[in-house]
Design a protein around this motif. Structure first.
Motif, PDB file in Angstrom:
ATOM      1  N   LYS A  65      27.156 -57.352   5.491  1.00 28.91           N
ATOM      2  CA  LYS A  65      26.211 -58.016   6.381  1.00 28.91           C
ATOM      3  C   LYS A  65      26.191 -59.499   6.018  1.00 28.91           C
ATOM      4  O   LYS A  65      26.115 -59.853   4.841  1.00 28.91           O
ATOM      5  N   ASP A  74      26.926 -57.882  11.436  1.00 27.30           N
ATOM      6  CA  ASP A  74      26.851 -56.629  10.688  1.00 27.30           C
ATOM      7  C   ASP A  74      28.089 -56.497   9.808  1.00 27.30           C
ATOM      8  O   ASP A  74      28.972 -57.363   9.813  1.00 27.30           O
ATOM      9  N   GLU A  82      30.573 -54.719  10.095  1.00 25.48           N
ATOM     10  CA  GLU A  82      31.810 -54.525  10.842  1.00 25.48           C
ATOM     11  C   GLU A  82      32.295 -55.822  11.491  1.00 25.48           C
ATOM     12  O   GLU A  82      33.328 -55.840  12.150  1.00 25.48           O
ATOM     13  N   TYR A 104      19.929 -56.240  14.502  1.00 28.93           N
ATOM     14  CA  TYR A 104      20.837 -55.155  14.122  1.00 28.93           C
ATOM     15  C   TYR A 104      20.530 -53.895  14.933  1.00 28.93           C
ATOM     16  O   TYR A 104      21.417 -53.296  15.535  1.00 28.93           O
ATOM     17  N   HIS A 105      19.271 -53.525  14.957  1.00 24.72           N
ATOM     18  CA  HIS A 105      18.882 -52.309  15.694  1.00 24.72           C
ATOM     19  C   HIS A 105      19.056 -52.476  17.193  1.00 24.72           C
ATOM     20  O   HIS A 105      19.503 -51.560  17.881  1.00 24.72           O
ATOM     21  N   PHE A 161      21.280 -54.366  18.696  1.00 27.20           N
ATOM     22  CA  PHE A 161      22.708 -54.325  18.980  1.00 27.20           C
ATOM     23  C   PHE A 161      23.253 -52.893  18.909  1.00 27.20           C
ATOM     24  O   PHE A 161      23.982 -52.452  19.783  1.00 27.20           O
ATOM     25  N   HIS A 162      22.866 -52.172  17.866  1.00 22.00           N
ATOM     26  CA  HIS A 162      23.435 -50.842  17.666  1.00 22.00           C
ATOM     27  C   HIS A 162      22.798 -49.762  18.532  1.00 22.00           C
ATOM     28  O   HIS A 162      23.374 -48.686  18.687  1.00 22.00           O
ATOM     29  N   LYS A 163      21.661 -50.032  19.102  1.00 22.24           N
ATOM     30  CA  LYS A 163      21.060 -49.086  20.060  1.00 22.24           C
ATOM     31  C   LYS A 163      21.443 -49.432  21.485  1.00 22.24           C
ATOM     32  O   LYS A 163      21.106 -48.733  22.406  1.00 22.24           O
ATOM     33  N   GLY A 164      22.161 -50.560  21.645  1.00 21.26           N
ATOM     34  CA  GLY A 164      22.637 -50.945  22.973  1.00 21.26           C
ATOM     35  C   GLY A 164      21.559 -51.449  23.897  1.00 21.26           C
ATOM     36  O   GLY A 164      21.695 -51.384  25.114  1.00 21.26           O
ATOM     37  N   ASN A 183      30.527 -57.573  13.787  1.00 18.36           N
ATOM     38  CA  ASN A 183      29.930 -57.812  15.097  1.00 18.36           C
ATOM     39  C   ASN A 183      28.908 -58.943  15.020  1.00 18.36           C
ATOM     40  O   ASN A 183      28.046 -58.936  14.141  1.00 18.36           O
ATOM     41  N   LEU A 191      25.713 -60.203  15.968  1.00 18.32           N
ATOM     42  CA  LEU A 191      24.508 -59.538  16.451  1.00 18.32           C
ATOM     43  C   LEU A 191      23.606 -60.479  17.246  1.00 18.32           C
ATOM     44  O   LEU A 191      22.714 -60.025  17.945  1.00 18.32           O
TER      45      LEU A 191
END
Length: 171
Positions: A55, A137, A139, A164-165, A167-170, A141, A143
């Motif tokens: 991160k 993140d 990976e 973060y959340h 982005f990852h929850k779309g 990405n 964010l």
């Protein structure tokens, strides 16, 4: 004679194709976007060594900037205490001597920091105000960014977790 000209022409065309492919695949299109200059001849910071490995938070600042000066103590504490994060401060405006004085003598900076005085990295990430935080993140990405003052390490972590959340929850 025709065969020699044909062979030279084919070699010339193949050489051009090879050079073009080399430009697309082997050469970084803009090394200034990944290379952060440092003082005293130290090795530059290569953002690719951090982004995508853990991160990462890029903090874009200018010198002088009172908001940025306010953030330096908690940025250094955060960088030291949060093993899962890499925090890199990138100075995108100021006078070299003043920047060096601030970071070495006033802030006594121990975390990664460097210069982007041609603004190539700041422009790439859309950092137009100081401070601006850009979050990645593990990976690699992007964010998103936060172009406002952050008051303390707790808020910095909360801002990171929010993007973060999201982005990852779309969302």
């Amino acid at each position: 004679m025709v065969n020699k000209i044909s062979i030279v022409l084919v070699l010339f065309i193949l050489g051009g194709i090879g050079y073009t492919l080399y430009g697309f695949f082997a050469v970084d299109k803009n090394p200034d976007i990944i290379t952060v200059e440092r003082f005293h001849g130290e090795e530059p910071i290569l953002l690719n060594d951090y982004i995508g490995k853990k991160k990462t938070i890029l903090q874009f600042v200018i010198v002088p900037c009172e908001c940025c000066s306010f953030s330096m103590p908690f940025i250094q504490d955060f960088a030291r205490e949060q093993d899962e994060f890499e925090v890199i401060t990138i100075i995108f405006h100021g006078k070299r001597k003043e920047i060096q004085e601030k970071f070495e003598n006033e802030y006594k900076a121990t975390h990664l920091y460097g210069l982007d005085l041609d603004r190539s990295i700041a422009n790439h990430y859309g950092a137009n105000v100081s401070p601006t935080y850009v979050f990645f993140d593990e990976e690699g990405n992007n964010l998103g960014s936060y172009p406002f003052i952050i008051l303390d390490a707790t808020e910095l972590l909360q801002r990171y977790e929010d993007v973060y959340h999201k982005f990852h929850k779309g969302e």
